[in-house]
Design an enzyme around this catalytic site. Structure first.
Site, PDB file in Angstrom:
ATOM      1  CD1 TRP A   1      46.547  31.800  39.151  1.00 39.57           C
ATOM      2  CD2 TRP A   1      45.194  33.374  38.306  1.00 39.57           C
ATOM      3  NE1 TRP A   1      45.367  31.434  39.829  1.00 39.57           N
ATOM      4  CE2 TRP A   1      44.522  32.479  39.430  1.00 39.57           C
ATOM      5  CE3 TRP A   1      44.640  34.226  37.671  1.00 39.57           C
ATOM      6  CZ2 TRP A   1      43.245  32.611  39.732  1.00 39.57           C
ATOM      7  CZ3 TRP A   1      43.227  34.575  38.056  1.00 39.57           C
ATOM      8  CH2 TRP A   1      42.671  33.748  39.048  1.00 39.57           C
TER       9      TRP A   1
ATOM     10  CG  ASP B   1      45.417  39.984  38.399  1.00 43.44           C
ATOM     11  OD1 ASP B   1      45.010  40.455  39.417  1.00 43.44           O
ATOM     12  OD2 ASP B   1      45.536  38.657  38.076  1.00 43.44           O
TER      13      ASP B   1
ATOM     14  CE  LYS C   1      44.462  35.615  46.354  1.00 38.58           C
ATOM     15  NZ  LYS C   1      44.755  34.300  46.077  1.00 38.58           N
TER      16      LYS C   1
HETATM   17  C1  LMR Z   1      45.940  30.916  43.227  1.00 42.01           C
HETATM   18  O1  LMR Z   1      47.025  31.540  42.442  1.00 42.01           O
HETATM   19  O2  LMR Z   1      46.471  30.093  44.047  1.00 42.01           O
HETATM   20  C2  LMR Z   1      45.170  32.046  43.815  1.00 42.01           C
HETATM   21  O3  LMR Z   1      44.941  33.079  43.310  1.00 42.01           O
HETATM   22  C3  LMR Z   1      43.674  31.250  43.989  1.00 42.01           C
HETATM   23  C4  LMR Z   1      42.961  30.945  42.775  1.00 42.01           C
HETATM   24  O4  LMR Z   1      41.912  31.312  42.648  1.00 42.01           O
HETATM   25  O5  LMR Z   1      43.932  30.216  41.806  1.00 42.01           O
END
Ligand code: LMR
Length: 411
Positions: free
Chosen positions: A144, A225, A260
């Site tokens: 991420w 996470d 979520k």
């Molecule tokens: C995402 O990965 O799109 C979500 O976790 C929202 C974010 O905060 O990035």
């Protein structure tokens, strides 16, 4: 006052920025599969019925808003532990088997309420840097985007470990273990507990055992996470990584989020739990987590915690919420199948792997240039790294998305 001339413009977040671009797009058939939010069959962000009822009840009995304790609402914190670790509701109930030589699990977890999952990561990062001198974080390749931004912003050097095996559409677990075993002791290792973001590829139970053992052997600092608990196989089933780390008896961190799974994105409500070696250790760790919170934003907000408490403790609301969560999970799975079927109908036979991934995201195999063309030529928004939020698909847009992907991959 120094000059501001050298302050550069922040170009925006790669995920949130897509939403702005999407809003500005005038095409009527545009589809937003960028940000990770669950949309229902009508393309709307749902308000879970249990949340609606909980808020109604709270509004009927308005209460004054004092400050919460620095570590958060004590009942909320207990509920976080129950959900993340599967601990029973009361201390009288049967506890999980204690790990030999350690205090029972429920006594050695330090948990605080956080500003969503991102807040948990930031608090953990600050704690580890200040108290243990941690300076390097290892992220999965890919991960991420905000993981690197949060830890980088907290002063860490960001490195990566192998994760995605693009050729075979799975996790490169051997490469991952090899990389973990080569890391310096004390390296913080961020692990996606379930619903890997962005790929959708998770480790199996056996693979988690190997990863947990590698972390223990190398004296790494595992930081799970768990932002998507309930979106892979179920609330209990999605605890496999947590349970595996508990069984090894090592210290580790878990961040969880109610954004979520209870749909409370904007309330910023989640938790950070640190599994310690003893009750005494957990007490000291908890006190330092409170210090991190106090010196960042003093104490957390209360409304989200009130809603979560009602939803999780009222039997009727809890049953309604769990049923709705299951429907979300099943709908996402159906959408994965519909996307694969749509792609096949368009002559793309090579993307069946989307049905094997878990959670809200799918790494679709398109490269950056193709993702940008998907956006500019077709009005389908995913992140540049090839991630599509399949939780944004529905019966009305899935054929268009399949057609759009097919147009890109065949031209
Ligand atoms: C995402 O990965 O799109 C979500 O976790 C929202 C974010 O905060 O990035």
């Amino acid at each position: 006052m120094p000059s501001f001339d050298d302050i550069e413009f922040y170009p925006g977040d790669p995920i949130f920025g897509l939403t702005d671009m999407f809003r500005a797009d005038q095409r009527p058939d545009k589809v937003n599969l960028g940000v990770g939010i669950y949309l229902d069959e009508l393309g709307r962000l749902p308000l879970p019925e249990a949340v609606r009822v909980a808020e109604q009840r709270l509004a009927e009995q308005p209460a004054p808003r004092g400050y919460l304790p620095m570590g958060g609402d004590p009942q909320l914190v207990q509920l976080v532990q129950q959900m993340v670790f599967g601990l029973p509701a009361t201390e009288d109930a049967a506890m999980p088997e204690p790990v030999e030589g350690l205090d029972p699990l429920h006594q050695r977890i330090a948990t605080v309420q956080t500003l969503g999952g991102s807040g948990a990561l930031k608090e953990g990062a600050d704690f580890l840097r200040a108290l243990l001198g941690a300076s390097t974080v290892a992220l999965s390749d890919p991960s991420w985007a905000n993981h690197a931004a949060i830890f980088g912003g907290a002063g860490y050097e960001v490195v990566s470990y192998r994760y995605h095996d693009a050729q075979n559409h799975r996790v490169d677990v051997d490469g991952m273990i090899e990389d973990l075993l080569a890391m310096a002791p004390g390296t913080v290792v961020v692990l996606h507990a379930c619903c890997h973001n962005p790929t959708g590829y998770d480790l199996s139970a056996d693979e988690w055992v190997r990863v947990a053992e590698a972390c223990a052997q190398r004296e790494l600092v595992p930081f799970l996470d768990m932002a998507y608990q309930g979106f892979s196989r179920g609330l209990d089933e999605d605890r496999v990584a947590v349970d595996t780390f508990v069984a090894t008896g090592q210290r580790f961190f878990v961040g969880n989020s109610f954004s979520k799974n209870i749909g409370l994105y904007g309330e910023r409500i989640g938790g950070l739990s640190v599994v310690c070696a003893s009750r005494d250790e957990a007490t000291r760790v908890h006190s330092q987590l409170c210090r991190v919170i106090r010196t960042n934003y003093s104490c957390p907000p209360s409304h989200g915690a009130q809603v979560v408490k009602l939803v999780l403790t009222d039997a009727e609301l809890r049953a309604s919420w769990e049923a709705e969560l299951e429907q979300m999970r099943l709908r996402i799975r159906r959408m994965r199948e519909a996307l694969d079927a749509g792609l096949r109908a368009e002559g793309v036979e090579t993307m069946g792997f989307v049905t094997e991934q878990a959670g809200m995201f799918s790494y679709c195999g398109l490269d950056m240039e193709q993702m940008q063309r998907l956006r500019s030529e077709q009005g389908v928004y995913g992140t540049d790294d090839g991630r599509l939020c399949v939780a944004g698909l529905n019966g009305d847009n899935v054929a268009k998305v399949a057609r759009s992907i097919a147009a890109i991959v065949t031209s």
